[in-house]
Design an enzyme around this catalytic site. Sequence first.
Site, PDB file in Angstrom:
ATOM      1  CG  ASP A 362      -2.369   0.500   0.998  1.00  0.00           C
ATOM      2  OD1 ASP A 362      -2.196   1.706   1.305  1.00  0.00           O
ATOM      3  OD2 ASP A 362      -3.405  -0.573   0.924  1.00  0.00           O
ATOM      4  CG  ASP A 363       0.197   6.138   0.769  1.00  0.00           C
ATOM      5  OD1 ASP A 363       1.454   6.224   0.763  1.00  0.00           O
ATOM      6  OD2 ASP A 363      -0.983   6.611   1.876  1.00  0.00           O
ATOM      7  NE  ARG A 439      -4.821  10.288   3.892  1.00  0.00           N
ATOM      8  CZ  ARG A 439      -4.350   9.304   3.906  1.00  0.00           C
ATOM      9  NH1 ARG A 439      -4.001   8.940   2.461  1.00  0.00           N
ATOM     10  NH2 ARG A 439      -4.633   8.291   4.369  1.00  0.00           N
ATOM     11  CE  LYS A 472      -6.465   0.958  -1.443  1.00  0.00           C
ATOM     12  NZ  LYS A 472      -6.013   0.313  -0.092  1.00  0.00           N
ATOM     13  CD1 TRP A 473      -7.219   5.967  -9.111  1.00  0.00           C
ATOM     14  CD2 TRP A 473      -5.737   5.286 -10.897  1.00  0.00           C
ATOM     15  NE1 TRP A 473      -7.407   6.938  -9.906  1.00  0.00           N
ATOM     16  CE2 TRP A 473      -6.570   6.253 -10.499  1.00  0.00           C
ATOM     17  CE3 TRP A 473      -5.493   4.418 -11.397  1.00  0.00           C
ATOM     18  CZ2 TRP A 473      -6.269   7.285 -12.050  1.00  0.00           C
ATOM     19  CZ3 TRP A 473      -5.128   5.080 -13.476  1.00  0.00           C
ATOM     20  CH2 TRP A 473      -5.413   6.663 -13.440  1.00  0.00           C
ATOM     21  CG  ASP A 474      -6.668   5.567  -1.727  1.00  0.00           C
ATOM     22  OD1 ASP A 474      -7.978   5.497  -1.974  1.00  0.00           O
ATOM     23  OD2 ASP A 474      -5.853   4.874  -0.877  1.00  0.00           O
ATOM     24  CG  ASN A 476      -7.425   8.400  -0.103  1.00  0.00           C
ATOM     25  OD1 ASN A 476      -8.046   8.539   0.648  1.00  0.00           O
ATOM     26  ND2 ASN A 476      -5.906   8.163  -0.619  1.00  0.00           N
ATOM     27  CB  CYS A 517      -9.433   2.550  -3.662  1.00  0.00           C
ATOM     28  SG  CYS A 517      -9.245   2.620  -1.902  1.00  0.00           S
ATOM     29  CG  ASP A 539     -10.633   3.047   4.342  1.00  0.00           C
ATOM     30  OD1 ASP A 539      -9.552   1.918   3.455  1.00  0.00           O
ATOM     31  OD2 ASP A 539     -10.002   4.533   4.308  1.00  0.00           O
TER      32      ASP A 539
HETATM   33  C1  GLA Z   1      -6.402   5.532   1.875  1.00  0.00           C
HETATM   34  C2  GLA Z   1      -7.257   3.945   1.651  1.00  0.00           C
HETATM   35  C3  GLA Z   1      -6.895   3.230   1.748  1.00  0.00           C
HETATM   36  C4  GLA Z   1      -5.002   3.435   2.834  1.00  0.00           C
HETATM   37  C5  GLA Z   1      -4.795   4.427   2.376  1.00  0.00           C
HETATM   38  C6  GLA Z   1      -3.066   4.976   2.629  1.00  0.00           C
HETATM   39  O1  GLA Z   1      -7.633   6.008   3.295  1.00  0.00           O
HETATM   40  O2  GLA Z   1      -8.885   3.447   1.405  1.00  0.00           O
HETATM   41  O3  GLA Z   1      -7.517   1.680   2.149  1.00  0.00           O
HETATM   42  O4  GLA Z   1      -4.477   2.820   1.241  1.00  0.00           O
HETATM   43  O5  GLA Z   1      -5.415   5.140   2.384  1.00  0.00           O
HETATM   44  O6  GLA Z   1      -2.844   6.450   2.409  1.00  0.00           O
END
Ligand code: GLA
Length: 724
Positions: A362-363, A439, A472-474, A476, A517, A539
């Site tokens: 992930d991140d 954020r 995983k394409w987020d 936020n 995402c 989440d």
């Molecule tokens: C968002 C996503 C999480 C994770 C974080 C990483 O909140 O929903 O699943 O990937 O970012 O910063």
Amino acid sequence: MIHYNPNTRTFNLLGSQSHYAMMVDGDGRLIHLAWGPTPNPLSGHNRFAPPGQSSFEFQGQRDELPAYGPISVHEVALKASFLKAPAALSAGEALYRPIRDVRLAYTGHEIEENAQLPTSSSSFRTPHSTLRISLTDSLQPLTVTLCYRLFPAHDIIERWCTLTNTGPDPIRIEKLAFAALHLPPGSNEVTTVHGAWGAEFTTQRHTLPVGSFNIGHRSVQTGHAFNPFFLANRPGHATETSGPVYFGALAFSGAWLLTFEHQHSGDMRVFGGYNPFDFELILQPGQTHTTPAFVCGVSGEGWGGASRRLHAFTRDAVLPNAAPRPVLYNSWEATYFALSHEGQAALARKAAAIGVELFVVDDGWFGGRRSPLSGLGDWTVSPEVFPNGLQPLIDEVHALGMQFGLWFEPEMVNPDSDLYRQHPDWVLHFPGRPRTEARMQLVLDYGRDEVIEYIFSALDALLSTHDIDFIKWDMNRNVTEPGSVTGKAIWRAHTAGVYRLMDRLRQKYPNLSLQSCSGGGGRVDLGILRRVDQVWTSDNTDALDRLGIQEGFSLAYPARIMEAWVTHEKNHQTGRVLDLSTRFDVAMRGALGIGSDLNALGDEELKEYASYIAFYKRFRHVVQDGDLYRLETLAEHGASTLLYVLPDQSEAVYSVAVHDHLIGRHRPPARLCGLNSTAVYTITDRHERAIAHLSGADLMAQGIPGDTYGPAGYSRTLHLKIVK
Ligand code: GLA
């Protein structure tokens, strides 16, 4: 089948269990006639003449596309201003600029039967035909083509429209729905979902008063607050299993609006399309605009039948491919930003040992991204985290027999990043105004081609040099200060940019899978689902909270795309402690994933994980490709009981989970649905123990023995199979 009768000028769209009819009236207006859950064609007779003929009530005509012009006091799908150059008007006429009414009349149509069915990984694995009806304004140079793509097996029509400016002057479109739906009068009980981060897809069912009810979003993703779909029926005339239910869902991931207009007459109209707030679409001479689709349908089998039609349609005609979704491990909750090669490799070894098939980092793997404060936008592997690069970890993951996935947030930038330092003008902003951070990040201006190119090159550079199987394409944050080089068009340009990037990536890397995402389930809709294989639902992974989130999700979207993870015993979002069995039983209802810190688990617990994952693999084809029956729903029963049945009825999966403490009461056993009544099913549990052999008829009459009581958190998953 789509049929046109030239004598009555009537169109009939016949699904396997539905009809949709409209006609061209004496003035050339395209008028809605009927829509319902029986395959009976109608002849040209307008049964819904406007009920009120007083001087105030003459506008009740059911135009397929109500436009501002013939309709001035009710909701409209289209409003336009014609910006004819003053030179073309006399001095007196020029005073009336801009002319702001649209009068559309039928000029022709075409029917394309059963357009070719691609065999493999593409949309449309199901027969369909398309009707295009052209309507033209007799005075102004505007043609609107209403498009109806019928999927008879699913009783679903995909509707959209194409607008063309055929004149020499620009036309300003001020309001545009992709389609307007006319429901039978009195269909004012409406089911939608609302939510927030960590609480997506909360179901609400209301009887609407006379008036307009809106749900929508004003950002560049679908949003958490609402999701663009609905179910509607006459109050008291539908249940989970019976009654006519109408439904619709937008195939669009930008600023959208659904308006439900319940008129005094009882008429119910649903308008779905672009959010009109801050909306502007200028059609230049010769230019055409095609809207996204408003997918709609009708079921005679209640809310459950509506959901099953949407699920099957999404699997057969929307998702990019039909391959089984792998069991995923995501290390986010195990390590957060504390990434290292060794730490991830240790998790990968444990994940492979318990049966995981896709390992996702992930991140935090890139640029200066050691926390949410910095680094977004700098999409190069951080030597601080991976001194030898990422490929050694990828190789190890592949050697363990798993696919490798990586997190991106391609629409964002932290002000503390090289990208922002180089291009501070590449973000949405208004000159001289504050750039509101959420954020600690800002939104890139996807109205700029150079931004899209930059992001494509950055992702391409990684994908072409690393064996990455999954992204995983987020996304936020919501948009503030929507200043863009494209002006107000940014509301559409951003989504178009995201789609373009995803399409390009998929084209260049056909084996790549994508996950959508947006802080969990903030970008789920039929538009993004054309491009992604699965979505991160929320989440919030607390299994009891998940029951409601997943139930609301299931109203419109199929289980195969719904990622559901087993995470820590003490949930990181809610602090609630739940048994492993509850966590697995709830997560196995979708595309199973694991998010726990595997290094913190003992051997016994890891064995339990492995046993559940092996159980899931035995029946996942039923969950991912089967028809879903919601046997018990939370609002009605305090428990959620689901049954997934393969279309040939040979196998089913039964899953019960109790949400509320039901003390001192027996729950009546949930009767099963959709089984083969004469066949005998062997019912097995996780340990492959046969707990019963019962006929489909018995199961549909009496349910599964032994599930009549359970405290909150009680759960059970069983696999049913006809053993010959
Ligand atoms: C968002 C996503 C999480 C994770 C974080 C990483 O909140 O929903 O699943 O990937 O970012 O910063």
